[in-house]
Design an enzyme around this catalytic site. Sequence first.
Site: not given
Length: 249
Positions: A8, A129
């Site tokens: 990330d 998500d």
Amino acid sequence: MILFPAIDLKDGQCVRLKLGDMNQATVYNPDPGAQAKAFEDQGFEWLHVVDLNGAFAGETVNGAAVDAILKATKNPVQLGGGIRTLDHIENWLARGLTRVILGTVAVRDPALVIEACKRFPGHVAVGIDAKGGKVAVEGWAEASELGIIELAKKFEGAGVAAIIYTDIDRDGILTGINWASTLELADAVSIPVIASGGLASMDDIRRMVEPDARKLEGAISGRALYDGRIDPQEALALIKAAKAKEIAQ
């Protein structure tokens, strides 16, 4: 069945967030290229990358870091975060990405995802998500009223390579993958599903190779790998053994 190590990116560095909060970021490596190479050297065969700044900005922010990753590893790379147009997709695939992940745009403009699958077959994944069972967008900052399976079914038959399903309520806090919700999604659609959010220990890897979970394409691991809670060699050996057993049956 694939175990995807995660990178990330925030401000050019490898970080992990807690519950998707940009203000709760831990820096694990300032050199994304070196981290990508380290994962390759450990035996991983894929890499999952997210441009966190890009997810909020709606455009690529950590492009230089992603380019460094692509240069450092021979492994296929999938990237999500801020990819919202067909031009974005074409540009990234030309730069060496194997797969782009479309999240917010999949909610806002499903037709674009379907068109992208036609133009770039096999290279487009959808990121779903969810928080509290509902789909979140704009870097998880906004909630929608859309259900997980409701969104996934919009892309049946479109040629989506995979759905990356992240349970935001578990992301980065090592509580274990939400197996019930993930497997429910995998049962509801024919698109391969990748589990994300909360992978905590070797227990999750052992759960991942059980017969009912083998319908998944794989799972993504971030913090558990960085914190040493998962042994890469042991995890990859378990997955390899499960694959061999499945082939033999």
